[in-house]
Design an enzyme around this catalytic site. Structure first.
Site: not given
Ligand SMILES: NC(=O)c1ccc[n+]([C@@H]2O[C@H](COP(=O)([O-])OP(=O)(O)OC[C@H]3O[C@@H](n4cnc5c(N)ncnc54)[C@H](O)[C@@H]3O)[C@@H](O)[C@H]2O)c1
Length: 422
Positions: A265-267, A269-270
């Site tokens: 969910h992080c790299l 997207i963020d």
């Protein structure tokens, strides 16, 4: 503004990886906690004592339910009467742009139940300005109250690292912020009860940027070693040995290793939240993020290319070759297969006509569109090629090395004459 003393009633909006873990901890330290999630199935499962998050055991959940101070619910009305509400909903991308609809929905629900003196904290990862420019107006409009004057509002990024045995929700220092001093004090007061150490910063935008800086730093450094791995392979140099050697430098170097691509969910997207925000505010590209996205997004294709080349050396076309993919989760020893490279690699191989088999002891594979295997010695020996995508500890690596005809190891976990490293 009058405050109501020590906050007791907590609402956590979103009972996923972040929200469920926070709810459990809040119960542990003595709060009354409503775990609100719009997903009825998830709530049914939680109410029956079944956790779907690996870092929250069924025993922990059962303990929380047994206190009578944890109430999972999908009824927004149950959010009434909170002292502190924390928003832990997804912040995905839609066509490359931030999709804050989940945050907006959560804020609208909380606005209906917002009382003077209460505190709202956003934990979802997002671009700088979200708390003040998006969440505050929704809360104000829905409640008729004024942020700062009537209620506290802040941002505190979550840093949990699923599967990490050392650093967890309690031991990872927590950055906290508020839209004013009183809000900062309220947010900090809450998290001082939850974690070992809070790190106050001057405003919500700094806290929002802190989280994006951390993830962009990782994203860019991973893309750096990924690109180097591709060059080093062509130059006939062992990138892994070079990284090991560089890691002996006691200062000025931080170890990052190549891999089959980024997921979760992080790299993926963020960093795009940050580049979107820079472009929106300043009209300029954030070149590092765009380059890192490009390199990392290409890694699954590069892995497939390497497999195709290896099969070619064996005189086999990829069509009708049997390829065993080890690991679908984006990260070792976790069950999270969201936007994971394993899915992309397996999909691309299937598109090329390979007979794809997949093994992952952690991921729920009910809806995975590939043949799922354990894998047994027979599965490994029957494959023309094995590709290690996620180096879960549960795989029997000795057996794989002994029985596989060829292994492409994207994690530097194996060695032997039949093993090729990324
Ligand atoms: N997973 C991680 O390791 C991690 C780490 C740090 C930060 N984050 C960030 O935390 C946020 C949450 O991530 P997550 O991994 O917990 O997501 P998740 O998908 O695991 O959980 C989110 C939950 O929110 C629920 N939800 C969505 N909209 C809702 C609404 N309006 N009302 C109530 N419930 C709603 C969903 O049903 C889901 O159960 C994201 O911004 C993410 O980037 C995640």
């Amino acid at each position: 503004m009058t405050t109501t003393g020590t906050p007791q009633r907590v609402v956590v909006v979103g009972q996923g990886y972040v929200g469920l873990a926070l709810a459990m901890r809040a119960v542990e330290v003595g709060f009354d906690v409503v775990g609100f999630d719009q997903d009825e199935d998830r709530i049914k499962r939680l109410s029956a004592g079944g956790s779907y998050i690996e870092d929250v055991s069924d025993a922990t959940l059962a303990g929380a339910l047994a206190t009578g101070r944890y109430r999972p619910t999908h009824d927004p009305g149950q959010c009434a009467g909170f002292d502190v509400a924390v928003i832990d909903v997804p912040t995905p991308l839609a066509d490359g742009n931030p999709n804050l609809s989940y945050v907006e929905d959560a804020a609208r629900i909380l606005a209906r139940h917002l009382r003077p003196g209460a505190t709202v904290v956003l934990e979802s990862t997002t671009y700088p300005g979200t708390t003040e420019e998006l969440v505050a107006p929704i809360l104000e409009e829905g409640s008729g109250l004024t942020a700062g004057a009537d209620f506290h509002l802040g941002y505190s990024p979550e840093r949990i690292d699923p599967g990490n045995p050392v650093w967890n929700l309690v031991t990872i220092p927590k950055v906290v912020s508020g839209i004013d001093d009183a809000s900062l004090a309220a947010v900090r007061g809450f998290f001082d009860r939850i974690v070992d150490q809070t790190v106050p910063v001057a405003g919500t935008k700094v806290a929002e940027l802190t989280k994006l800086l951390e993830n962009t730093f990782r994203h860019v450094n991973i893309s750096l070693v990924n690109e180097l791995a591709m060059f080093a392979g062509d130059l006939g140099i062992d990138i892994w040995e070079a990284i090991d050697a560089a890691s002996t430098k006691p200062f000025g170097f931080m170890r990052f290793t190549p891999g089959p691509g980024v997921g979760g969910h992080c790299l993926p997207i963020d960093p795009s939240y940050l580049s979107w925000s820079v472009r929106r505010s300043l009209g300029r590209p954030f070149r590092f993020v765009e380059l890192a996205n490009d390199v990392n997004a290409n890694m699954p294709d590069y892995v497939v290319q390497r497999l195709v080349r290896a099969l070619n050396r064996m005189g086999k076309p990829v069509r009708d070759s049997r390829v065993l993919v080890l690991g679908l989760a984006y990260k070792r020893n976790t069950a999270d297969a969201r936007t994971a490279p394993g899915m992309a690699i397996a999909g691309a191989l299937a598109d090329l006509g390979a007979e794809v088999q997949v093994a992952d002891p952690h991921v729920q594979t009910d809806h995975v569109p590939f043949v799922i295997v354990e894998p047994s010695t027979v599965d490994v020996a029957a494959a023309d090629a094995v590709v290690l995508v996620t180096d879960h500890d549960a795989f029997d690596y000795e057996m794989v090395c002994e029985h596989a005809r060829f292994v492409l190891d994207t994690r530097n976990r194996l060695s032997g004459p039949n093993v090729e490293l990324l």
